[in-house]
Write a protein that holds these residues in place. Structure first.
Motif, PDB file in Angstrom:
ATOM      1  N   GLU A 155     -46.911 -10.665 -37.840  1.00 58.56           N
ATOM      2  CA  GLU A 155     -46.576  -9.334 -37.325  1.00 58.56           C
ATOM      3  C   GLU A 155     -46.978  -9.186 -35.863  1.00 58.56           C
ATOM      4  O   GLU A 155     -46.228  -8.613 -35.072  1.00 58.56           O
ATOM      5  CB  GLU A 155     -47.252  -8.256 -38.176  1.00 58.56           C
ATOM      6  N   SER A 156     -48.157  -9.703 -35.489  1.00 63.34           N
ATOM      7  CA  SER A 156     -48.577  -9.555 -34.090  1.00 63.34           C
ATOM      8  C   SER A 156     -47.716 -10.422 -33.172  1.00 63.34           C
ATOM      9  O   SER A 156     -47.383 -10.016 -32.058  1.00 63.34           O
ATOM     10  CB  SER A 156     -50.064  -9.896 -33.923  1.00 63.34           C
ATOM     11  N   ALA A 157     -47.305 -11.621 -33.626  1.00 63.65           N
ATOM     12  CA  ALA A 157     -46.418 -12.456 -32.816  1.00 63.65           C
ATOM     13  C   ALA A 157     -45.077 -11.764 -32.619  1.00 63.65           C
ATOM     14  O   ALA A 157     -44.518 -11.777 -31.526  1.00 63.65           O
ATOM     15  CB  ALA A 157     -46.225 -13.818 -33.485  1.00 63.65           C
ATOM     16  N   ALA A 184     -44.562  -8.498 -32.748  1.00 61.60           N
ATOM     17  CA  ALA A 184     -44.765  -7.327 -31.892  1.00 61.60           C
ATOM     18  C   ALA A 184     -44.827  -7.727 -30.418  1.00 61.60           C
ATOM     19  O   ALA A 184     -44.256  -7.046 -29.563  1.00 61.60           O
ATOM     20  CB  ALA A 184     -46.038  -6.594 -32.298  1.00 61.60           C
ATOM     21  N   ARG A 185     -45.530  -8.824 -30.116  1.00 64.56           N
ATOM     22  CA  ARG A 185     -45.635  -9.286 -28.725  1.00 64.56           C
ATOM     23  C   ARG A 185     -44.265  -9.636 -28.142  1.00 64.56           C
ATOM     24  O   ARG A 185     -44.032  -9.467 -26.956  1.00 64.56           O
ATOM     25  CB  ARG A 185     -46.556 -10.507 -28.629  1.00 64.56           C
ATOM     26  N   SER A 186     -43.376 -10.142 -28.983  1.00 64.94           N
ATOM     27  CA  SER A 186     -42.067 -10.555 -28.471  1.00 64.94           C
ATOM     28  C   SER A 186     -40.998  -9.473 -28.650  1.00 64.94           C
ATOM     29  O   SER A 186     -39.854  -9.666 -28.286  1.00 64.94           O
ATOM     30  CB  SER A 186     -41.619 -11.842 -29.159  1.00 64.94           C
ATOM     31  N   GLY A 187     -41.375  -8.341 -29.234  1.00 67.77           N
ATOM     32  CA  GLY A 187     -40.422  -7.252 -29.424  1.00 67.77           C
ATOM     33  C   GLY A 187     -39.485  -7.452 -30.609  1.00 67.77           C
ATOM     34  O   GLY A 187     -38.462  -6.781 -30.703  1.00 67.77           O
ATOM     35  N   GLU A 188     -39.826  -8.356 -31.524  1.00 67.35           N
ATOM     36  CA  GLU A 188     -39.000  -8.594 -32.704  1.00 67.35           C
ATOM     37  C   GLU A 188     -39.362  -7.617 -33.813  1.00 67.35           C
ATOM     38  O   GLU A 188     -40.475  -7.141 -33.887  1.00 67.35           O
ATOM     39  CB  GLU A 188     -39.238 -10.012 -33.262  1.00 67.35           C
ATOM     40  N   ALA A 242     -40.394 -15.479 -32.852  1.00 63.14           N
ATOM     41  CA  ALA A 242     -41.835 -15.683 -32.684  1.00 63.14           C
ATOM     42  C   ALA A 242     -42.586 -15.584 -34.009  1.00 63.14           C
ATOM     43  O   ALA A 242     -43.545 -16.326 -34.235  1.00 63.14           O
ATOM     44  CB  ALA A 242     -42.379 -14.655 -31.686  1.00 63.14           C
TER      45      ALA A 242
END
Length: 197
Positions: free
Chosen positions: A2-4, A6-10, A30
């Protein structure tokens, strides 16, 4: 994951299902990459430690082939199949595409398949152990030559009539007809399983 994402906007959808999580994520995104990298690191750590491979609390991941929203049900089934194979093999991460490509032979490593092969071939091995012929090797040669008597007999260094007699004995001992393609397929897979051990 989830954090990956969120960082990439997915966007990712995580749905709890009993003791499992079902995750819908962008193919090659991501979140999927983070999951795969974590699983590879976890599997490497397991290999180094040689422990925990069978722990039920450990992460096990099954991944479907890429699919759109309309094919979500098929993707779910694929992920379940990959998860099942991962658990049986003691792996952390298995992609469904790995199961669908290459050879079926690695799937024969399953304990249930080995038990089936052992049970099917045991009467032949018991016969051969008495020194009254080599039925298992004769069957393997005959099947590998697609039932061609002369070629299989030449491989074994016996006369084709000797090979015909041996194949009749195989049928008698197993109580199965070698004219049945399903029987031939099962015997071939059993012999391949036995040779892989």
């Amino acid at each position: 994951m989830e954090s990956a994402a969120a960082r990439s906007g997915e966007s990712v959808l995580v749905v709890p299902e009993g003791e499992r999580l079902v995750v819908l994520a962008a193919d090659g995104g991501a979140a999927v990459t983070a999951c795969a990298e974590y699983a590879v690191a976890l599997e490497a750590a397991r290999t180094r430690e040689q422990a925990g491979a069978g722990d039920e609390d450990e992460l096990v991941v099954g991944v479907s082939a890429p699919a759109g929203p309309i094919a979500a049900a098929a993707a779910y089934k694929q992920a379940e199949q990959a998860l099942s194979v991962a658990r049986r093999r003691g792996r952390v991460y298995v992609e469904h595409e790995q199961l669908a490509s290459g050879s079926v032979l690695p799937l024969l490593a399953d304990d249930a398949v080995r038990a089936f092969a052992d049970g099917l071939l045991r009467p032949l091995y018991e016969h051969d152990a008495t020194g009254r012929g080599d039925l298992a090797a004769s069957l393997r040669a005959w099947l590998s030559r697609h039932g061609q008597w002369d070629a299989a007999a030449a491989d074994l260094g016996v006369h084709r009539h000797t090979l015909r007699y041996r194949m009749r004995r195989v049928e008698e001992i197993l109580g199965r007809s070698l004219d049945d393609p399903d029987v031939r397929m099962e015997l071939w897979l059993a012999l391949k399983t036995a040779s892989a051990e």
